[in-house]
Scaffold this motif. Structure first.
Motif, mmCIF file in Angstrom:
data_model
loop_
_atom_site.group_PDB
_atom_site.id
_atom_site.type_symbol
_atom_site.label_atom_id
_atom_site.label_comp_id
_atom_site.label_asym_id
_atom_site.label_seq_id
_atom_site.Cartn_x
_atom_site.Cartn_y
_atom_site.Cartn_z
ATOM 1 N N GLY A 252 19.502 -52.224 -23.901
ATOM 2 C CA GLY A 252 20.131 -50.997 -24.386
ATOM 3 C C GLY A 252 21.278 -51.220 -25.351
ATOM 4 O O GLY A 252 21.931 -50.272 -25.787
ATOM 5 N N CYS A 253 21.506 -52.482 -25.776
ATOM 6 C CA CYS A 253 22.641 -52.743 -26.681
ATOM 7 C C CYS A 253 22.351 -52.166 -28.065
ATOM 8 O O CYS A 253 21.280 -52.362 -28.620
ATOM 9 N N GLY A 254 23.337 -51.512 -28.649
ATOM 10 C CA GLY A 254 23.168 -50.877 -29.956
ATOM 11 C C GLY A 254 22.870 -51.862 -31.069
ATOM 12 O O GLY A 254 22.347 -51.489 -32.121
ATOM 13 N N ASN A 255 23.203 -53.148 -30.870
ATOM 14 C CA ASN A 255 22.946 -54.128 -31.941
ATOM 15 C C ASN A 255 21.486 -54.088 -32.395
ATOM 16 O O ASN A 255 21.180 -54.205 -33.570
ATOM 17 N N VAL B 288 24.916 -45.542 -33.491
ATOM 18 C CA VAL B 288 23.561 -46.021 -33.162
ATOM 19 C C VAL B 288 22.701 -44.873 -32.651
ATOM 20 O O VAL B 288 21.485 -44.973 -32.582
ATOM 21 N N TYR B 289 23.357 -43.741 -32.267
ATOM 22 C CA TYR B 289 22.544 -42.574 -31.893
ATOM 23 C C TYR B 289 21.924 -41.967 -33.162
ATOM 24 O O TYR B 289 20.760 -41.584 -33.195
ATOM 25 N N CYS C 106 14.635 -44.770 -24.542
ATOM 26 C CA CYS C 106 13.497 -43.999 -25.062
ATOM 27 C C CYS C 106 13.127 -42.871 -24.098
ATOM 28 O O CYS C 106 12.872 -41.736 -24.503
ATOM 29 N N ILE C 107 13.160 -43.202 -22.817
ATOM 30 C CA ILE C 107 12.800 -42.191 -21.805
ATOM 31 C C ILE C 107 13.762 -41.018 -21.889
ATOM 32 O O ILE C 107 13.371 -39.846 -21.909
ATOM 33 N N VAL D 171 22.404 -44.967 -22.150
ATOM 34 C CA VAL D 171 21.987 -43.588 -22.455
ATOM 35 C C VAL D 171 23.199 -42.661 -22.487
ATOM 36 O O VAL D 171 23.373 -41.868 -23.418
ATOM 37 N N ALA D 172 24.092 -42.823 -21.499
ATOM 38 C CA ALA D 172 25.281 -41.954 -21.439
ATOM 39 C C ALA D 172 26.144 -42.164 -22.692
ATOM 40 O O ALA D 172 26.647 -41.210 -23.295
#
Lengths: 377, 282, 83
Positions: B31-34, B184-185, C38-39, B226-227
């Motif tokens: 989940g890292c934005g890199n 990154v979003y 993604c989910i 995600v948060a």
């Protein structure tokens, strides 16, 4: 033979002429006494031959730019003095690990710290060997005259390109700022060495492949060879590795590609050593006094010889031992509180070794050396 | 091409730029934005139609600086804080190359700060992508020059007493001629801005706000990847709208878009004029 | 949580009409690190975590090829299959 160009130059200027002759087309530096004229001359001469000069924001930026430019394809150099060389050490180590040819001129001045900016010294001798962290193998060359500075800078570039490694030129304030009448070599007169280019196709190309002499072919940017360069210990593809079986392979390659070929690096000037009982060992501006003192001593029949080291690192153990085999006594003349002498003591434990030091900011005089000879004889 | 077709072509375009022989997935945390920035960079380069041979990725040390090795370009992983001077050497020596620096908030603004402001001042044609996750990730969560006041890190266990600075205003003040920010979003915007930055002649900075949920997120109760993505979505304010907002209103907001964009002479171009004027002189 | 196998293929209970073609997405389960982005970002809840937390196309028929999943995948573990 067309006449060689006759020039009255100081050492710092001669260094740039030598570098350009060797193919240097990129200089990055930062002002620092007593080396600034190297930057100034580079700034003036490089545009005239399509080269590039940049004054960076500090010495760390300077060596970084030099390594970046060399990896991208240009022969590159920087020049500095003790304080700047200290700042450059990490990236000199990076150039060593990534096998990037480049030349770093250290115009030595009084130290430590800010020390004696306008005064001569040779107190960075050991730093050139042990400065960068880790198991680092240095190549350092040292001229003693303005004419020497041209040829030694050329030799430094040839060694850097041949061994794909950073090479230090150990100048000092006296040579850097003395003006001497010299003749520049003609084009094509001296051999110029260029890094070996890859012959393998880009697909088969292995950036840090093991080769018989340990030196891997090196492409420039934009030639279709896209590869990874990293200061992290890496495998033959240039990919980071932490594997116990791969780490020594890299470190041994870096060491042996130099250590196994020292005959291509060593360069020594020998005067009156055939029947010498006392040998004087020195480099750089200290060697000038040693050589003159030896002539004086010989005139009065003293069996004294002189050995001038043009290559300081790697230290020429075997050659020196052989040269001084017959001598009972050795004098080590240097402008510091005893650095070169530790190497001599290491390789000649049986000999009576005397230190001749000067570290008050002035150059050793022939008279001082002659007095030491009388003491020792 | 039907959008769907384009969608298909784009989704696996990243796979054509991955470095042959390199092990995937990347070293970064899940989940890292890199990784998102890496995808944006690839798609931006692909859209510009640059050849792989002309691109040079230079990075320093830190999580974000592990990016270049994964891509099939000329890649140069240098020393901490020194990506920009290494890149300056490479660019100045071979001006026809497209030199892109990948750096982080610690790498570029702390140890690399001096090189950062001078690269901006020089306006050399280099694109710097500064992945700002507000913390030192690689070394385990220490405070960085962009760690906000009062927030926690392993070296600000009682809350950061220092203030942070904004790399975009710093870059613009120092002379960078293209400065933009996204997160990154907002991947489509990030990709567009990276493309603009690469095409811009002169020093371009793209600040990519990214999540480090492993350290900054955990130590400051910002939740998982995600948060943090959601928070970027909520906090983002387009530069146009932001110009009409007060400082208080902009507190904790992320101003996104092109922040500074002017044309000035470029370092390599100006030096080439000197060479052209003095070539051959004795 | 569906008990679909961990191959990222649509689960048996999905209403996806395979005559129209393959599933909308392909998921590389070895590269996926189960980060859940993604989910979470999928506006149509096409994806659900399997027992390892990796995405499975539970409602592939809802997929509109909006690209949000694969443009945000940090590990390029999702590619779109839409013809």
């Amino acid at each position: 033979m067309p006449a060689r160009e006759r020039k009255l130059l100081q050492g710092n200027q001669a260094c740039v002429h030598g570098a350009i002759y060797a193919g240097m087309r990129f200089f990055a530096g930062y002002p620092i006494t007593p080396s600034t004229e190297v930057a100034e001359m580079s700034a003036r001469l490089l545009p005239r031959i399509g080269g590039r000069f940049i004054q960076m924001e500090d010495e760390i930026g300077s060596i970084a730019a030099v390594v970046g430019a060399s990896i991208s394809g240009l022969k590159s150099m920087t020049a500095t003095s003790g304080p700047g060389y200290s700042l450059m050490l990490e990236n000199i180590g990076y150039a060593y690990m990534t096998e990037t040819p480049c030349v770093i001129v250290n115009v030595q001045r009084g130290g430590p710290s800010t020390g004696l900016p306008t005064k001569v010294s040779q107190s960075d001798t050991m730093q050139a060997r042990y400065g960068p962290h880790g198991d680092y193998c240095a190549i350092a060359v040292a001229p003693s005259t303005v004419a020497d500075t041209v040829t030694e800078t050329i030799r430094a570039f040839n060694l850097a390109e041949r061994f794909r490694t950073p090479v230090t030129v150990l100048l000092d304030e006296v040579i850097a700022h003395s003006r001497e009448l010299i003749y520049l070599p003609e084009e094509g007169e001296l051999e110029i060495y260029n890094r070996v280019k890859p012959t393998a196709s880009p697909e088969e190309f292995e950036a840090f492949a093991l080769t018989p002499n340990g030196v891997s072919p090196m492409p420039s940017y934009g030639e279709g060879y896209r590869y990874n360069v990293t200061g992290l210990t890496h495998d033959t593809h240039g990919f980071t590795t932490n594997r116990v079986d791969e780490i020594p392979v890299k470190l041994e390659k870096l060491r042996h590609k130099i250590a196994d070929y020292t005959d291509e690096i060593e360069k020594i000037r020998v005067e009156h050593m055939d029947d010498a009982e006392v040998a004087i060992i020195a480099y750089g501006s200290a060697a000038r006094a040693a050589l003159q003192a030896t002539d004086i001593a010989r005139k009065v029949g003293a069996k004294v010889g002189a050995v001038q080291l043009y290559s300081i690192w790697p230290f020429p153990d075997a050659k020196l031992k052989e040269l001084c085999g017959r001598c009972k006594k050795v004098i080590v003349a240097e402008l510091n509180m005893g650095q070169l002498i530790t190497e001599i003591e290491r390789i000649m434990p049986d000999k009576q070794i005397t230190t001749l030091q000067r570290y008050d900011g002035e150059i050793l005089t022939p008279l001082q050396v002659v007095k030491k000879i009388e003491e020792v004889l | 091409m039907a959008t769907a077709e384009k969608a298909k072509q784009k989704s696996d375009v990243t796979l054509h730029y991955l470095r042959p022989g390199k092990k995937f997935p990347s070293v970064w945390c899940p989940g890292c934005g890199n990784g998102v920035v890496m995808g944006s960079l690839i798609r931006a380069i692909d859209n510009l139609g640059l050849s792989k041979d002309e691109v040079v990725l230079v990075s320093g040390i830190g999580c974000s600086s592990r990016l270049p090795v994964y891509l099939d370009f000329n890649s140069l992983h240098t020393t901490h804080g020194r990506a920009l001077p290494f890149a300056t050497g490479a660019k100045f020596a071979q001006p026809h190359m497209k030199v892109i620096v990948i750096t982080g908030d610690g790498d570029a603004l702390a140890i690399g700060g001096n090189h950062f402001i001078h690269a901006c001042r020089r306006n050399i044609d280099i694109t710097a992508i500064l992945i700002n996750n507000h913390i030192y990730g690689m070394t385990g969560g220490q405070g960085s020059p962009t760690t906000p006041g009062g927030t926690f890190s392993t070296t600000t266990p009682y809350g950061n007493v220092e203030k942070h600075f904004d790399p975009c205003s710093l870059a613009a003040a120092a002379g960078a001629t293209f400065v933009a920010r996204s997160t990154v979003y907002h991947e489509p915007q990030l990709q567009k801005l990276i493309g603009q930055a690469i095409s811009h002649r002169g020093f371009s900075l793209v600040e990519a706000i990214s999540n480090c949920h492993t350290y900054f997120g955990r130590l400051n109760r910002k939740g998982d990847a995600v948060a943090m993505f959601d928070a970027f979505k909520e906090r983002a304010v387009p530069v146009g709208k932001a110009s009409k907002m007060t400082e208080e209103e902009l507190e904790d907001k992320i101003v996104t878009g092109v922040i500074h964009n002017v044309e000035k002479t470029e370092f390599c171009d100006e030096y080439q004029k000197v060479v052209d004027a003095h070539m051959g002189e004795k | 949580m569906t008990d679909a196998d961990t191959t990222g293929k649509p689960g048996p209970q999905s209403k996806y009409d395979y005559s129209k073609g393959p599933a909308p997405l392909e998921i590389n389960m070895t590269w996926c690190k189960a980060c859940n982005i993604c989910i979470a970002l999928c506006p149509k809840q096409v994806l659900e975590p399997d027992r390892n937390g990796k995405p499975v196309q539970a409602r592939p028929e809802n997929c509109t090829q909006c690209t949000l999943c694969w443009i945000h995948c940090p590990d390029f573990a999702i590619t779109s299959n839409y013809k």
